[in-house]
Design an enzyme around this catalytic site. Structure first.
Site, PDB file in Angstrom:
ATOM      1  N   ARG A  42     -22.031  21.817   8.097  1.00  0.00           N
ATOM      2  CA  ARG A  42     -22.961  22.997   8.055  1.00  0.00           C
ATOM      3  C   ARG A  42     -24.268  22.727   8.999  1.00  0.00           C
ATOM      4  NH1 ARG A  42     -20.898  25.697   3.693  1.00  0.00           N
ATOM      5  NH2 ARG A  42     -19.696  24.231   2.185  1.00  0.00           N
ATOM      6  N   CYS A  47     -19.691  28.352   1.328  1.00  0.00           N
ATOM      7  CA  CYS A  47     -19.754  29.331   2.542  1.00  0.00           C
ATOM      8  C   CYS A  47     -20.344  30.691   2.353  1.00  0.00           C
ATOM      9  CB  CYS A  47     -18.863  29.317   3.467  1.00  0.00           C
ATOM     10  SG  CYS A  47     -18.312  27.459   3.893  1.00  0.00           S
TER      11      CYS A  47
HETATM   12  C1  BEZ Z   1     -17.076  25.897   0.442  1.00  0.00           C
HETATM   13  O1  BEZ Z   1     -17.164  26.038  -0.608  1.00  0.00           O
HETATM   14  O2  BEZ Z   1     -17.784  26.412   1.280  1.00  0.00           O
HETATM   15  C2  BEZ Z   1     -16.194  24.461   1.154  1.00  0.00           C
HETATM   16  C3  BEZ Z   1     -16.257  23.226   0.089  1.00  0.00           C
HETATM   17  C4  BEZ Z   1     -15.771  22.320   0.762  1.00  0.00           C
HETATM   18  C5  BEZ Z   1     -14.963  22.507   2.129  1.00  0.00           C
HETATM   19  C6  BEZ Z   1     -15.167  23.461   2.877  1.00  0.00           C
HETATM   20  C7  BEZ Z   1     -15.835  24.569   2.224  1.00  0.00           C
END
Ligand code: BEZ
Length: 215
Positions: free
Chosen positions: A128, A51
């Protein structure tokens, strides 16, 4: 048992309206999007690596989106305190400033309204999602990515450009189209249009697949 079959807005729908707390204060979505293109995107959680790369990507393209009359607005199921701390942390560590508002959707109201909460993937975090909304408030393109795969900023920029080009020139865009390449002229819908098409000097595979340069 809780009903987890949330509705998902579709292409062509008017963007559902809502009021929400954001990092720039409380806003009504219909006011925020008025007269502009808007990209509404969700991320699973603040202070997570993928993110952070994605929101930094949006921030780094500030000039691109501004040049295209496009507002950005993020969302996650985190508190406003978490958003503020994360935005500040990223700015301190990397110098990248998230200039766009981020919705604190702690009660999941907006995530459910936009089909961003997909329980098979996660019951507590938004997937997302990316919604492209035109200046009339209509949803024009939707992307959904899972939690473990980051989005592609080049594709986000490409489809925004494609949507705006399609509207401006009343054309369609072929596979992998990017700005500067030939566009597709919509196929004829009447026999007269067919005759015009056949007599034209458009680059043609056949009457239904014709391309031209945009001048
Ligand atoms: C992330 O790295 O943004 C992420 C990865 C897995 C679940 C939620 C966020």
């Amino acid at each position: 048992m809780e009903d987890t079959t949330y509705s998902i807005p579709r292409i062509g729908d008017l963007a559902p309206d809502f009021e929400a707390m954001t990092t720039i204060g409380k806003l009504r979505f219909s006011d925020y999007i008025k007269g502009k293109w808007t990209i509404l995107f969700s991320h699973p959680a603040d202070f997570t690596p993928v993110c952070t790369t994605e929101l930094s990507g949006f921030a780094e393209e500030k000039a691109f989106f501004e040049e295209r009359n496009t507002n950005l607005i993020g969302l996650s199921i985190d508190s406003i305190h978490s958003h503020i701390a994360w935005v500040n942390n990223v700015r301190e560590k990397t110098g990248v400033r998230f200039h766009f508002p981020i919705i604190a959707d702690i009660d999941m109201k907006v995530a459910k309204l936009y089909g961003m909460l997909q329980p098979g993937e996660s019951e507590t975090a938004a997937v997302r999602a990316v919604f492209f909304i035109d200046p009339a408030g209509k949803i024009r393109l939707i992307m959904y990515y899972p939690l473990n795969v980051g989005r592609n900023m080049e594709e986000i920029k490409r489809v925004l450009t494609a949507l705006q080009t399609a509207d401006e020139y009343k054309v369609a865009l072929p596979l992998n189209w990017t700005k500067g390449e030939k566009v597709i002229v919509p196929p004829p819908k009447t026999m007269n249009e067919l005759e015009e098409r056949l007599a034209s000097n458009l680059e043609m595979v056949d009457f239904y697949l014709a391309k031209k340069e945009l001048s």
